[in-house]
Design a protein around this motif. Sequence first.
Motif, PDB file in Angstrom:
ATOM      1  N   GLU A  30      -3.258   5.139   2.845  1.00  0.00           N
ATOM      2  CA  GLU A  30      -4.643   4.660   2.853  1.00  0.00           C
ATOM      3  C   GLU A  30      -4.991   3.896   1.586  1.00  0.00           C
ATOM      4  OE1 GLU A  30      -6.588   4.422   5.337  1.00  0.00           O
ATOM      5  OE2 GLU A  30      -5.630   5.814   6.717  1.00  0.00           O
ATOM      6  N   TRP A  31      -4.531   4.377   0.425  1.00  0.00           N
ATOM      7  CA  TRP A  31      -4.815   3.651  -0.813  1.00  0.00           C
ATOM      8  C   TRP A  31      -4.144   2.282  -0.817  1.00  0.00           C
ATOM      9  CZ3 TRP A  31      -8.453   3.621  -4.138  1.00  0.00           C
ATOM     10  CH2 TRP A  31      -9.197   4.779  -4.362  1.00  0.00           C
ATOM     11  N   LEU A  32      -2.909   2.238  -0.329  1.00  0.00           N
ATOM     12  CA  LEU A  32      -2.214   0.950  -0.281  1.00  0.00           C
ATOM     13  C   LEU A  32      -2.854   0.032   0.762  1.00  0.00           C
ATOM     14  CD1 LEU A  32       1.453   2.202  -0.697  1.00  0.00           C
ATOM     15  CD2 LEU A  32       0.006   1.087  -2.421  1.00  0.00           C
ATOM     16  N   ALA A  33      -3.302   0.604   1.885  1.00  0.00           N
ATOM     17  CA  ALA A  33      -3.991  -0.194   2.905  1.00  0.00           C
ATOM     18  C   ALA A  33      -5.320  -0.718   2.360  1.00  0.00           C
ATOM     19  CB  ALA A  33      -4.226   0.639   4.162  1.00  0.00           C
ATOM     20  N   TYR A  34      -6.034   0.126   1.633  1.00  0.00           N
ATOM     21  CA  TYR A  34      -7.283  -0.315   1.017  1.00  0.00           C
ATOM     22  C   TYR A  34      -7.024  -1.554   0.159  1.00  0.00           C
ATOM     23  CZ  TYR A  34     -10.864  -0.739  -2.533  1.00  0.00           C
ATOM     24  OH  TYR A  34     -11.812  -1.258  -3.386  1.00  0.00           O
ATOM     25  N   TYR A  35      -6.031  -1.455  -0.708  1.00  0.00           N
ATOM     26  CA  TYR A  35      -5.750  -2.572  -1.602  1.00  0.00           C
ATOM     27  C   TYR A  35      -5.272  -3.798  -0.823  1.00  0.00           C
ATOM     28  CZ  TYR A  35      -4.230  -5.413  -5.450  1.00  0.00           C
ATOM     29  OH  TYR A  35      -4.082  -6.460  -6.320  1.00  0.00           O
ATOM     30  N   GLN A  36      -4.442  -3.577   0.183  1.00  0.00           N
ATOM     31  CA  GLN A  36      -3.944  -4.706   0.970  1.00  0.00           C
ATOM     32  C   GLN A  36      -5.103  -5.453   1.636  1.00  0.00           C
ATOM     33  OE1 GLN A  36      -0.441  -3.951   3.284  1.00  0.00           O
ATOM     34  NE2 GLN A  36      -1.014  -5.453   4.826  1.00  0.00           N
ATOM     35  N   TYR A  37      -6.035  -4.725   2.202  1.00  0.00           N
ATOM     36  CA  TYR A  37      -7.200  -5.376   2.810  1.00  0.00           C
ATOM     37  C   TYR A  37      -8.081  -6.027   1.752  1.00  0.00           C
ATOM     38  CZ  TYR A  37      -6.691  -3.828   7.640  1.00  0.00           C
ATOM     39  OH  TYR A  37      -6.269  -3.661   8.920  1.00  0.00           O
ATOM     40  N   TRP A  38      -8.333  -5.301   0.671  1.00  0.00           N
ATOM     41  CA  TRP A  38      -9.219  -5.823  -0.364  1.00  0.00           C
ATOM     42  C   TRP A  38      -8.660  -7.101  -0.970  1.00  0.00           C
ATOM     43  CZ3 TRP A  38      -8.691  -6.878  -5.536  1.00  0.00           C
ATOM     44  CH2 TRP A  38      -9.872  -7.191  -6.203  1.00  0.00           C
ATOM     45  N   VAL A  39      -7.394  -7.058  -1.360  1.00  0.00           N
ATOM     46  CA  VAL A  39      -6.812  -8.242  -1.989  1.00  0.00           C
ATOM     47  C   VAL A  39      -6.706  -9.385  -0.975  1.00  0.00           C
ATOM     48  CG1 VAL A  39      -4.290  -7.879  -1.705  1.00  0.00           C
ATOM     49  CG2 VAL A  39      -5.167  -8.948  -3.775  1.00  0.00           C
ATOM     50  N   GLY A  40      -6.421  -9.067   0.270  1.00  0.00           N
ATOM     51  CA  GLY A  40      -6.374 -10.092   1.310  1.00  0.00           C
ATOM     52  C   GLY A  40      -7.709 -10.808   1.441  1.00  0.00           C
ATOM     53  N   ALA A  41      -8.793 -10.042   1.376  1.00  0.00           N
ATOM     54  CA  ALA A  41     -10.129 -10.647   1.459  1.00  0.00           C
ATOM     55  C   ALA A  41     -10.401 -11.567   0.277  1.00  0.00           C
ATOM     56  CB  ALA A  41     -11.200  -9.555   1.527  1.00  0.00           C
ATOM     57  N   GLN A  42      -9.803 -11.282  -0.875  1.00  0.00           N
ATOM     58  CA  GLN A  42     -10.013 -12.102  -2.062  1.00  0.00           C
ATOM     59  C   GLN A  42      -9.250 -13.414  -2.004  1.00  0.00           C
ATOM     60  OE1 GLN A  42     -12.432 -10.667  -3.947  1.00  0.00           O
ATOM     61  NE2 GLN A  42     -12.161  -9.075  -2.403  1.00  0.00           N
ATOM     62  N   ILE A  43      -8.041 -13.380  -1.451  1.00  0.00           N
ATOM     63  CA  ILE A  43      -7.162 -14.552  -1.556  1.00  0.00           C
ATOM     64  C   ILE A  43      -7.026 -15.354  -0.260  1.00  0.00           C
ATOM     65  CG2 ILE A  43      -5.827 -13.639  -3.488  1.00  0.00           C
ATOM     66  CD1 ILE A  43      -4.295 -13.604  -0.057  1.00  0.00           C
ATOM     67  N   CYS A  94       3.975   3.582   5.319  1.00  0.00           N
ATOM     68  CA  CYS A  94       3.774   2.183   5.720  1.00  0.00           C
ATOM     69  C   CYS A  94       3.964   1.186   4.586  1.00  0.00           C
ATOM     70  CB  CYS A  94       2.383   2.018   6.325  1.00  0.00           C
ATOM     71  SG  CYS A  94       2.151   3.005   7.810  1.00  0.00           S
ATOM     72  N   GLY A  95       3.854   1.640   3.353  1.00  0.00           N
ATOM     73  CA  GLY A  95       4.054   0.747   2.220  1.00  0.00           C
ATOM     74  C   GLY A  95       2.925  -0.240   2.020  1.00  0.00           C
ATOM     75  N   TYR A  96       3.232  -1.268   1.279  1.00  0.00           N
ATOM     76  CA  TYR A  96       2.268  -2.317   0.958  1.00  0.00           C
ATOM     77  C   TYR A  96       2.930  -3.651   1.233  1.00  0.00           C
ATOM     78  CZ  TYR A  96      -0.358  -5.620  -1.921  1.00  0.00           C
ATOM     79  OH  TYR A  96      -1.074  -6.707  -2.360  1.00  0.00           O
ATOM     80  N   LEU A  97       2.256  -4.467   2.023  1.00  0.00           N
ATOM     81  CA  LEU A  97       2.777  -5.794   2.353  1.00  0.00           C
ATOM     82  C   LEU A  97       2.049  -6.832   1.503  1.00  0.00           C
ATOM     83  CD1 LEU A  97       2.803  -5.337   6.238  1.00  0.00           C
ATOM     84  CD2 LEU A  97       4.732  -5.092   4.659  1.00  0.00           C
ATOM     85  N   GLU A  98       2.699  -7.289   0.472  1.00  0.00           N
ATOM     86  CA  GLU A  98       2.099  -8.273  -0.434  1.00  0.00           C
ATOM     87  C   GLU A  98       1.843  -9.574   0.314  1.00  0.00           C
ATOM     88  OE1 GLU A  98       3.247 -10.759  -4.470  1.00  0.00           O
ATOM     89  OE2 GLU A  98       4.532  -9.117  -3.823  1.00  0.00           O
TER      90      GLU A  98
END
Length: 176
Positions: A30-43, A94-98
């Motif tokens: 969930e923490w990695l998904a949070y960041y993946q969504y958040w950073v995706g929204a930024q870039i 699930c990891g983090y997909l950069e």
Amino acid sequence: MGMIGRKIVTDAGLDVEEVIRLLNQAFSDEWLAYYQYWVGAQIVCGLMAATLRPELEEHANEELDHAQKLAKRIIELGGTPVLSPEEWYKQSTCGYLEPKNHDAVQVLKQNLQAERCAIEVYNKLLKYVFNKDMITAHIVRQILQDEIEHEQELEDLGKDYEVMLPDHTSCGCKKK
């Protein structure tokens, strides 16, 4: 730690430490998904980015809410939520997909892949605790429902993109 709550889980035949381990895996996801969504929204950029950005931000907030619910349950069972980002990577399923390609369609595809992994994780966890740990099962079922909704929302956006941009390859967005 609630002694009676923990005893209920043990009396149902579950290994409480295994439940905590599985919850910590999901918590890390969930923490990695949070960041993946958040950073995706930024870039995110390109055609359809303005449509995707608010969806990514909404999903990020919901993933953070999931992490909070999981942390609370871990603590209720006498465990400690994973405390360091380095451990999130180690314990995550699930990891983090950069997002190396910032194009909206590519970011959407990446997040759809992550949602499908999350659905598998929560479905497996629900089967493990179902009819044995009803509190955890209730939390996991709610999160699973959210993840299924996320998948549907992303699939619907993907279908919209296919109709609007049938020959889309790339818009020249940054690639890392």
